[in-house]
Write a protein that holds these residues in place. Sequence first.
Motif, short mmCIF file in Angstrom:
data_model
loop_
_atom_site.label_atom_id
_atom_site.label_comp_id
_atom_site.label_asym_id
_atom_site.label_seq_id
_atom_site.Cartn_x
_atom_site.Cartn_y
_atom_site.Cartn_z
N HIS A 54 -1.45 6.79 -45.41
CA HIS A 54 -0.29 6.43 -44.60
C HIS A 54 0.18 5.04 -45.01
CE1 HIS A 54 2.05 5.23 -41.03
NE2 HIS A 54 2.36 6.52 -41.02
N TYR A 56 0.72 2.52 -43.43
CA TYR A 56 0.08 1.41 -42.72
C TYR A 56 -1.27 1.03 -43.32
CZ TYR A 56 3.35 1.97 -38.72
OH TYR A 56 4.45 2.03 -37.90
N ASP A 71 4.87 8.69 -44.69
CA ASP A 71 4.90 8.70 -43.23
C ASP A 71 4.20 9.97 -42.74
OD1 ASP A 71 6.77 10.65 -43.89
OD2 ASP A 71 8.21 10.05 -42.37
N SER A 72 4.12 10.12 -41.42
CA SER A 72 3.39 11.27 -40.88
C SER A 72 3.99 12.58 -41.34
CB SER A 72 3.42 11.24 -39.35
OG SER A 72 2.87 10.06 -38.89
N PHE A 94 -5.86 11.63 -35.84
CA PHE A 94 -4.93 12.74 -35.57
C PHE A 94 -4.23 13.19 -36.86
CE2 PHE A 94 -1.86 9.22 -35.14
CZ PHE A 94 -0.77 9.72 -35.82
N MET A 95 -4.05 12.28 -37.81
CA MET A 95 -3.40 12.64 -39.08
C MET A 95 -4.31 13.56 -39.90
SD MET A 95 -1.69 9.02 -40.18
CE MET A 95 -0.34 8.34 -39.20
N TYR A 143 4.63 14.34 -29.68
CA TYR A 143 4.64 13.51 -30.88
C TYR A 143 3.41 13.90 -31.71
CZ TYR A 143 5.22 8.94 -33.30
OH TYR A 143 5.42 7.94 -34.20
N ASN A 145 1.39 12.11 -33.04
CA ASN A 145 0.26 11.22 -32.70
C ASN A 145 -0.45 11.76 -31.46
OD1 ASN A 145 2.03 9.76 -34.40
ND2 ASN A 145 1.18 7.81 -33.73
N SER A 160 8.09 10.79 -35.93
CA SER A 160 9.12 9.78 -35.67
C SER A 160 10.41 10.12 -36.42
CB SER A 160 8.60 8.41 -36.10
OG SER A 160 8.25 8.45 -37.47
N HIS A 205 2.95 -1.47 -31.23
CA HIS A 205 4.39 -1.65 -31.02
C HIS A 205 4.74 -2.15 -29.62
CE1 HIS A 205 4.24 0.80 -34.69
NE2 HIS A 205 5.32 0.11 -35.00
N HIS A 228 10.43 0.19 -35.36
CA HIS A 228 9.87 1.53 -35.11
C HIS A 228 10.22 1.98 -33.70
CE1 HIS A 228 7.17 4.96 -35.14
NE2 HIS A 228 7.00 4.77 -36.44
N GLU A 230 8.58 3.45 -31.63
CA GLU A 230 7.50 3.29 -30.65
C GLU A 230 7.62 1.95 -29.91
OE1 GLU A 230 3.89 3.71 -32.90
OE2 GLU A 230 4.33 5.79 -33.42
N GLY A 244 11.40 5.91 -37.83
CA GLY A 244 10.01 5.95 -38.26
C GLY A 244 9.83 5.17 -39.55
N THR A 245 8.60 5.17 -40.05
CA THR A 245 8.33 4.39 -41.26
C THR A 245 9.10 4.94 -42.46
OG1 THR A 245 6.36 5.74 -41.66
CG2 THR A 245 6.03 3.68 -40.48
P1 13P Z 1 5.35 7.37 -38.78
O1 13P Z 1 5.40 8.75 -38.23
O2 13P Z 1 6.66 6.68 -38.66
O3 13P Z 1 4.77 7.38 -40.13
O4 13P Z 1 4.39 6.49 -37.85
C1 13P Z 1 3.13 6.86 -37.45
C2 13P Z 1 2.55 5.84 -36.59
O5 13P Z 1 1.39 5.90 -36.24
C3 13P Z 1 3.42 4.77 -36.14
O6 13P Z 1 2.72 3.86 -35.36
#
Ligand code: 13P
Length: 350
Positions: A54, A56, A71-72, A94-95, A143, A145, A160, A205, A228, A230, A244-245
Amino acid sequence: MFGASREAVNAEAARLLDKLTHVGWTRAECTLLAPLTLRIRTLAAEKNAVILAHSYQTPDIQFGIADHRGDSLGLSEVARDTPADVIVFCGVRFMAETAKVLSPRKTVLHPVPDAGCSLSESITGADVRRLRSEHPDAGFVCYVNTSADVKAECDAVCTSATTLAVVEGVPQDEVVFLPDRFMAENLKPLTRKRIVAYDGRCIVHETFRGDTARAWREAHPDAKMLVHTESSPEVVAQADLAGGTGDMIRYVRNSDAKRFMLVTECGLSDRLRVEFPDREFIGTCSLCPHMKRLEMRAVLQALEAPTPEQVVDVPADVAVRARRAIDRMFELTSKQADATRPHSSPGERA
Ligand code: 13P
Ligand code: SF4
């Protein structure tokens, strides 16, 4: 050295330096890291494993070993479609669980099994069942997440990048949106549907505040502020882009601006510093303690000899129902124009 020749280490150190110099790594640091990234990449090739990271994650993970960073949404598409036998997920639980739901026959490894997410942990499947009895006519959108248990109880999942399309796409006029309160609040002005919010929060966030975001804007009037969703509506109100990212990466790619303020987790700013060295990214980020649990040695250990906890398992009945809700998102968003879809970016080996 993990058996690598000096020439191989030097070449790998040069490859790493080419990327990581943009986030302050030195040649000496890259030379120290090189045997480890070489070993992981060799082992991944031997095991026909794909490494997903990811945005992050720390830059050494994203640019040192990942086949795909994203991103997710983008990473879940890669997990669904990959021909690899093994998926190593560098991200939070969760990913990795989502990857397992989408690729049930593959081995999914999550090197840090207790790297969670405050949003995912804010709600259980039992909570969704209770809410369903309170809102019998509503559509339930969750979501990404969230745990597989929660997804299994919902009508559709969103990321997102797909929130609005999914909420608009479910047939009901009332939609219970789970679990992020701020995402639900940010949705309300964009849709005529009645949105019912839950009280989940992202611990990263939620720390950004509207008055601080306003002060940042005033201090850097030439910078584009990317936020973001969030984050709270007060922070989103200050944004040039709320998304989203993946949306943020696409915005930077397509923008003529030279300076950006990213109101999100620090890994994304670092990724963009590497990928867009001619742009400036002003530090407004915050660290996700869960995302930052993952480190290189844990990836190596999981590839060499995973513990039972590192091998992701989702009970088959839960996985089937969670898959249905995720597939609903893919159906509802398949008509989103390709140009507006954020995708994962291939890493060095892809
Ligand atoms: P994205 O879905 O934008 O990649 O973000 C996931 C996430 O955990 C944001 O805090
Ligand atoms: Fe969860 Fe927030 Fe970390 Fe994303 S940044 S993984 S939403 S705690």
